[in-house]
Scaffold this motif. Structure first.
Motif, PDB file in Angstrom:
ATOM      1  N   ARG A 132      -9.885   0.357  -7.163  1.00  0.00           N
ATOM      2  CA  ARG A 132      -8.475   0.341  -7.567  1.00  0.00           C
ATOM      3  C   ARG A 132      -8.322   0.584  -9.068  1.00  0.00           C
ATOM      4  NH1 ARG A 132      -4.788  -1.772  -4.216  1.00  0.00           N
ATOM      5  NH2 ARG A 132      -3.726  -2.849  -5.899  1.00  0.00           N
ATOM      6  N   ASN A 143      -5.272   0.627   5.575  1.00  0.00           N
ATOM      7  CA  ASN A 143      -4.261   0.660   6.640  1.00  0.00           C
ATOM      8  C   ASN A 143      -3.518   2.001   6.654  1.00  0.00           C
ATOM      9  OD1 ASN A 143      -2.907   0.349   4.315  1.00  0.00           O
ATOM     10  ND2 ASN A 143      -2.058  -1.651   4.778  1.00  0.00           N
ATOM     11  N   ILE A 191      -6.315  12.206  -8.545  1.00  0.00           N
ATOM     12  CA  ILE A 191      -7.180  11.600  -7.549  1.00  0.00           C
ATOM     13  C   ILE A 191      -6.404  11.532  -6.231  1.00  0.00           C
ATOM     14  CG2 ILE A 191      -8.583  10.127  -9.037  1.00  0.00           C
ATOM     15  CD1 ILE A 191      -6.337   7.976  -8.215  1.00  0.00           C
ATOM     16  N   PHE A 196      -6.261   4.831   2.277  1.00  0.00           N
ATOM     17  CA  PHE A 196      -6.191   3.375   2.299  1.00  0.00           C
ATOM     18  C   PHE A 196      -6.718   2.808   3.614  1.00  0.00           C
ATOM     19  CE2 PHE A 196      -3.213   4.590  -0.900  1.00  0.00           C
ATOM     20  CZ  PHE A 196      -3.181   3.546  -1.799  1.00  0.00           C
ATOM     21  N   CYS A 246       3.175  14.512  -1.710  1.00  0.00           N
ATOM     22  CA  CYS A 246       2.512  14.539  -3.021  1.00  0.00           C
ATOM     23  C   CYS A 246       2.631  15.916  -3.667  1.00  0.00           C
ATOM     24  CB  CYS A 246       1.051  14.140  -2.878  1.00  0.00           C
ATOM     25  SG  CYS A 246       0.101  15.228  -1.840  1.00  0.00           S
ATOM     26  N   ALA A 291       0.827  -1.217   0.000  1.00  0.00           N
ATOM     27  CA  ALA A 291       0.000   0.000   0.000  1.00  0.00           C
ATOM     28  C   ALA A 291       0.856   1.261   0.000  1.00  0.00           C
ATOM     29  CB  ALA A 291      -0.929  -0.001   1.209  1.00  0.00           C
ATOM     30  N   LEU A 292       2.060   1.186   0.590  1.00  0.00           N
ATOM     31  CA  LEU A 292       2.929   2.371   0.613  1.00  0.00           C
ATOM     32  C   LEU A 292       3.352   2.744  -0.802  1.00  0.00           C
ATOM     33  CD1 LEU A 292       5.275   1.914   3.685  1.00  0.00           C
ATOM     34  CD2 LEU A 292       3.230   3.298   3.450  1.00  0.00           C
ATOM     35  N   ALA A 342      -8.556   4.241  -9.422  1.00  0.00           N
ATOM     36  CA  ALA A 342      -7.301   4.846  -8.964  1.00  0.00           C
ATOM     37  C   ALA A 342      -6.172   4.631  -9.966  1.00  0.00           C
ATOM     38  CB  ALA A 342      -6.908   4.266  -7.611  1.00  0.00           C
ATOM     39  N   GLY A 343      -6.302   3.601 -10.792  1.00  0.00           N
ATOM     40  CA  GLY A 343      -5.221   3.289 -11.726  1.00  0.00           C
ATOM     41  C   GLY A 343      -4.238   2.289 -11.163  1.00  0.00           C
ATOM     42  N   LEU A 344      -4.577   1.703 -10.025  1.00  0.00           N
ATOM     43  CA  LEU A 344      -3.678   0.713  -9.422  1.00  0.00           C
ATOM     44  C   LEU A 344      -3.875  -0.658 -10.063  1.00  0.00           C
ATOM     45  CD1 LEU A 344      -4.059   1.796  -5.691  1.00  0.00           C
ATOM     46  CD2 LEU A 344      -2.138   2.243  -7.213  1.00  0.00           C
ATOM     47  N   ALA A 349      -1.558   3.624   5.048  1.00  0.00           N
ATOM     48  CA  ALA A 349      -0.400   3.725   4.154  1.00  0.00           C
ATOM     49  C   ALA A 349       0.350   5.042   4.328  1.00  0.00           C
ATOM     50  CB  ALA A 349      -0.822   3.525   2.700  1.00  0.00           C
ATOM     51  N   GLU A 355       1.695   1.981  -3.477  1.00  0.00           N
ATOM     52  CA  GLU A 355       0.503   2.457  -4.180  1.00  0.00           C
ATOM     53  C   GLU A 355       0.194   3.897  -3.795  1.00  0.00           C
ATOM     54  OE1 GLU A 355      -2.355  -0.546  -3.199  1.00  0.00           O
ATOM     55  OE2 GLU A 355      -1.621  -1.879  -4.787  1.00  0.00           O
ATOM     56  N   ALA A 356       0.334   4.187  -2.496  1.00  0.00           N
ATOM     57  CA  ALA A 356       0.097   5.561  -2.045  1.00  0.00           C
ATOM     58  C   ALA A 356       1.070   6.502  -2.749  1.00  0.00           C
ATOM     59  CB  ALA A 356       0.265   5.654  -0.532  1.00  0.00           C
ATOM     60  N   ALA A 357       2.327   6.086  -2.867  1.00  0.00           N
ATOM     61  CA  ALA A 357       3.329   6.929  -3.503  1.00  0.00           C
ATOM     62  C   ALA A 357       3.031   7.091  -4.989  1.00  0.00           C
ATOM     63  CB  ALA A 357       4.718   6.336  -3.303  1.00  0.00           C
ATOM     64  N   ARG A 358       2.535   6.028  -5.616  1.00  0.00           N
ATOM     65  CA  ARG A 358       2.195   6.136  -7.038  1.00  0.00           C
ATOM     66  C   ARG A 358       1.057   7.135  -7.228  1.00  0.00           C
ATOM     67  NH1 ARG A 358       0.810   0.548  -9.437  1.00  0.00           N
ATOM     68  NH2 ARG A 358       0.548   1.758 -11.329  1.00  0.00           N
ATOM     69  N   ILE A 359       0.065   7.058  -6.332  1.00  0.00           N
ATOM     70  CA  ILE A 359      -1.052   8.002  -6.419  1.00  0.00           C
ATOM     71  C   ILE A 359      -0.559   9.415  -6.143  1.00  0.00           C
ATOM     72  CG2 ILE A 359      -3.176   8.720  -5.252  1.00  0.00           C
ATOM     73  CD1 ILE A 359      -3.914   5.767  -5.088  1.00  0.00           C
ATOM     74  N   ASP A 360       0.427   9.534  -5.258  1.00  0.00           N
ATOM     75  CA  ASP A 360       1.009  10.853  -4.970  1.00  0.00           C
ATOM     76  C   ASP A 360       1.813  11.384  -6.157  1.00  0.00           C
ATOM     77  OD1 ASP A 360      -0.079  11.189  -2.521  1.00  0.00           O
ATOM     78  OD2 ASP A 360       1.665  10.559  -1.368  1.00  0.00           O
ATOM     79  N   GLY A 361       1.972  10.549  -7.169  1.00  0.00           N
ATOM     80  CA  GLY A 361       2.642  11.012  -8.381  1.00  0.00           C
ATOM     81  C   GLY A 361       4.140  10.777  -8.385  1.00  0.00           C
ATOM     82  N   ALA A 362       4.634   9.920  -7.496  1.00  0.00           N
ATOM     83  CA  ALA A 362       6.073   9.682  -7.444  1.00  0.00           C
ATOM     84  C   ALA A 362       6.491   8.728  -8.558  1.00  0.00           C
ATOM     85  CB  ALA A 362       6.444   9.086  -6.093  1.00  0.00           C
ATOM     86  N   MET A 418      -6.332   9.083  -2.548  1.00  0.00           N
ATOM     87  CA  MET A 418      -6.921   7.854  -1.998  1.00  0.00           C
ATOM     88  C   MET A 418      -6.551   7.714  -0.525  1.00  0.00           C
ATOM     89  SD  MET A 418      -6.910   4.176  -3.768  1.00  0.00           S
ATOM     90  CE  MET A 418      -7.177   2.635  -2.960  1.00  0.00           C
ATOM     91  N   PRO A 432      -1.590   6.271 -11.992  1.00  0.00           N
ATOM     92  CA  PRO A 432      -2.329   6.779 -10.831  1.00  0.00           C
ATOM     93  C   PRO A 432      -1.965   8.221 -10.490  1.00  0.00           C
ATOM     94  CG  PRO A 432      -1.195   4.727 -10.294  1.00  0.00           C
ATOM     95  CD  PRO A 432      -0.785   5.077 -11.676  1.00  0.00           C
ATOM     96  N   GLY A 433      -0.698   8.574 -10.687  1.00  0.00           N
ATOM     97  CA  GLY A 433      -0.258   9.919 -10.324  1.00  0.00           C
ATOM     98  C   GLY A 433      -0.773  10.995 -11.258  1.00  0.00           C
TER      99      GLY A 433
END
Lengths: 289, 366
Positions: B47, B83, B77, B81, B99, A179-180, B50-52, B85, A182-189, B79, B72-73
């Motif tokens: 997901r 847990n 969007i 999570f 971000c 999930a970390l 989100a693009g995951l 994250a 994935e969170a970073a990917r969503i953050d655009g990293a 997200m 996803p970036g």
């Protein structure tokens, strides 16, 4: 804060005795393991005559750095060998980390065809005894013109260090929750940012473990260094120790040898104590989620 | 802020289809909750938005842009999570600013946004702590802070409250709803908890087996479920179901239960069910539609032998059997029945449901 006390006086007699016995046995074992180190250190600080005195005494009243001074006369001088050892150890650490981190990351976080097979093959190379392939290695280094070359030796050490290191790094990265990422990917990293800013700092204990093993193994290695290096100025500390002991006409200079052993040992002990905390965490990473 | 459209979205893993063609339009600033049992495809759908996860077939549109091939970036969007994250090695401030740094926003602007978000979520004093030093509720807030600083087009929540204890969950539920009122943003929220779905959503999407069973405002799902699955899933305690036969008798229709007792269908409903006379049906009635109050028009009374009594305070649950079916009723706490006693209970037939036992579809839907 009310912390429960575990001192022996707070316990009933039976448990107190058990505790005392436990401490006594532990101390005995500690002495058993520490004795050679202490012995070497103590002997290195004695004058030559005292080192062979009978009966043997752990410490002597005569204190001298004479042995260390004599170490300078061994071959090109101990600092040249120490320098070589540092260069080789540093090179091995850097190359091992540079290769094993991305490799471990790849095995841990990506799925690609043949992944399991490649991983098994990498691991299987750990089963090959190093001595059994000395000749082909020697020939390869010769063809590459890296024989009698510190960099060549670094390459050999890295090769043998990698399977374990890749395994360590894969476990370390595996332990980082998906999930970390994935969170970073969503953050655009970017992939590189994720590795550098998120994964690596979290997997740092793994990196410390890999670095420490790379250091210890390259620092203490003897056989490959002896075979692949022929120029006296390129020798490492373990080879110097042999030279000390074989001295003139094979007479062993015990005092200087112990001084050499001490010089060789100190960096290992310091590094181990410094990285101990990370190292234990690194080894157990991924064992329990 | 943007519309979100799912057009025939499919996700398959090998031969297994996790999501089997979903069509849904989510309006600008709408709060939509996906709810369903585990494995129904709700998280997979989120997901994919989100693009995951890659989309096997179909199209996802955010605003005016088809985002199928965007990472996803790049989808704008945010997200939250399950847990949280949160990056464990970074302070709360760094977690929130990460971000924004990726978007190359100026330091002053980042600072300004962090302060605003911290004020909104009351996490100002936590900014220099690490996630490990925070409680579950605080981590949840930080995770939301990380989402709101971006001003994203769409908020995605993946079961964000399931790691919290019951009391905190209720508290955070209202906070998320309040946050949505304060900062209206298109929101997709996934949960397996139908109470969360009912309390938070503008519209609830009930999913089952990779397809959407029903989409609608919470009240509509509660009162007019299109299928036995939705009827059973929405509402707590769950709706009672009994096999029955629809027969015509006297002036109208009767629901004949397995034990032989007949319940008259209210006049207003006769037209709706008339064409199913003679068929085997599944009769459904919610526990709150069974009471111990005096009979009123449209109510049908039975004598119930009480098995078990659960006083909850504002109401009392009683369990009894009709034939070999166990039923639950929600009665006035004052009546205080004894287990093993017999008491009259009336079914409010105005709130009855009939389902096709083979397809599970509601017969009221035609």
């Amino acid at each position: 804060m009310n912390v429960p006390k575990h001192t022996s006086s707070a316990l009933p007699v039976g448990e107190r005795l058990g505790f005392v016995a436990f401490v006594a046995v532990s101390i005995l074992f500690a002495i058993f393991f520490l004795m050679p180190i202490i012995w070497s250190f103590a002997n290195s600080l004695k004058p030559a005559a005292e080192a062979l005195a009978n009966p043997a005494a752990l410490f002597s009243k005569a204190f001298s750095f004479e042995n260390y001074r004599r170490l300078e006369n061994v071959g090109a001088g101990w600092y040249v060998y120490a320098g070589n050892s540092i260069l080789i150890a540093f090179g091995t650490i850097v190359l091992t980390v540079l290769v094993s981190v991305p490799a471990g990351y790849g095995f841990a976080k990506f799925r690609f065809p043949g992944q399991s097979l490649i991983f098994v093959v990498v691991m299987a190379t750990m089963m090959i005894p190093f001595q059994s392939i000395l000749t082909p290695l020697f020939l390869i280094l010769k063809i590459l013109r890296l024989q009698n070359n510190l960099f060549g030796l670094v390459l050999i050490y890295v090769t043998f260090q990698l399977p374990f290191s890749i395994f360590m790094m894969r476990n370390a990265f595996d332990a980082v929750p998906r999930a970390l990422i994935e969170a970073a990917r969503i953050d655009g990293a970017s992939q590189w940012t994720i590795l550098r800013r998120i994964m690596l700092p979290i997997a740092l204990p793994g990196v410390a473990t890999v670095a420490m093993f790379a250091f210890l193994n390259s620092w203490n290695e003897f056989l490959a260094a002896l075979i692949f290096l022929s120029d006296q100025n390129k020798f490492t500390l373990p080879i110097m120790l042999v030279n000390v002991s074989s001295g003139i006409y094979g007479i062993i200079d015990w005092g200087a040898l112990q001084a050499g052993v001490t010089v060789t040992m100190v960096p290992c002990i310091i590094l181990f104590l410094l990285l101990q905390r990370y190292y234990v965490r690194g080894l157990t990473a991924g064992a329990v989620k | 802020m943007a519309r979100l459209q799912l057009k025939n979205v499919v996700k398959s893993y090998g031969i297994y289809e996790a999501v089997r063609g979903i069509n849904l339009e989510i309006e600008d600033n709408e709060f939509v909750v996906f709810v369903g049992p585990s494995g129904c495809g709700k998280s997979t759908t989120l997901r994919m938005i989100a693009g995951l996860e890659h989309i096997t077939a179909g199209e996802i549109v955010i605003g005016d842009q088809i985002v199928n091939r965007l990472g996803p970036g790049k989808r704008d969007i945010a997200m939250v999570f399950q847990n949280y994250a949160l990056y464990p090695h970074m302070s709360v401030r760094e977690n929130i600013s990460f971000c924004l740094e990726q978007q190359k926003i100026s330091k002053e602007e980042i600072q300004r946004r962090i302060v605003t978000a911290a004020e909104t979520l009351h996490i100002g004093e936590l900014l220099d702590r690490r996630p490990g030093q925070l409680s579950g509720g605080q981590r949840q807030r930080v995770a939301m802070g990380r989402a709101i600083v971006r001003n994203p087009k769409v908020f995605l929540f993946d079961e964000p409250l399931s790691n919290l204890d019951a009391k905190l969950r209720v508290q955070m539920r209202t906070e998320i709803k309040r946050l949505h009122q304060l900062l209206p943003t298109t929101t997709v929220y996934v949960t397996h908890d139908q109470v969360e779905a009912m309390t938070m959503a503008d519209r609830v999407v009930v999913m089952n087996g990779g397809v959407i069973e029903q989409v609608g405002p919470p009240q509509e799902l509660y009162h007019r479920p299109v299928s036995q699955f939705v009827a059973g899933f929405i509402g707590s305690p769950a709706m009672n179901f009994m096999p029955a036969t629809l027969v015509s008798g006297g002036k109208g229709l009767l629901v004949q239960l397995e034990d032989g007792s007949s319940l008259p269908v209210p006049v207003a409903r006769i037209e709706l069910y008339e064409r199913h006379v003679g068929k085997t049906v599944t009769f459904g009635i919610r526990p709150e539609s069974i009471s111990d109050r005096q009979e009123r028009p449209g109510f049908a009374e039975i004598q119930a032998k009480i098995d078990l009594v659960e006083p909850l305070g504002p109401e009392t649950m009683v369990y009894f059997a009709v034939g070999d079916r166990g039923l639950c009723a929600c009665i006035d706490p004052e009546s205080n029945p004894k287990p093993k006693s017999t008491m009259p209970l009336s079914f409010n037939m105005n709130q009855m449901h009939l389902f096709d036992p083979t397809t599970g579809r509601s017969l009221a839907m035609g």
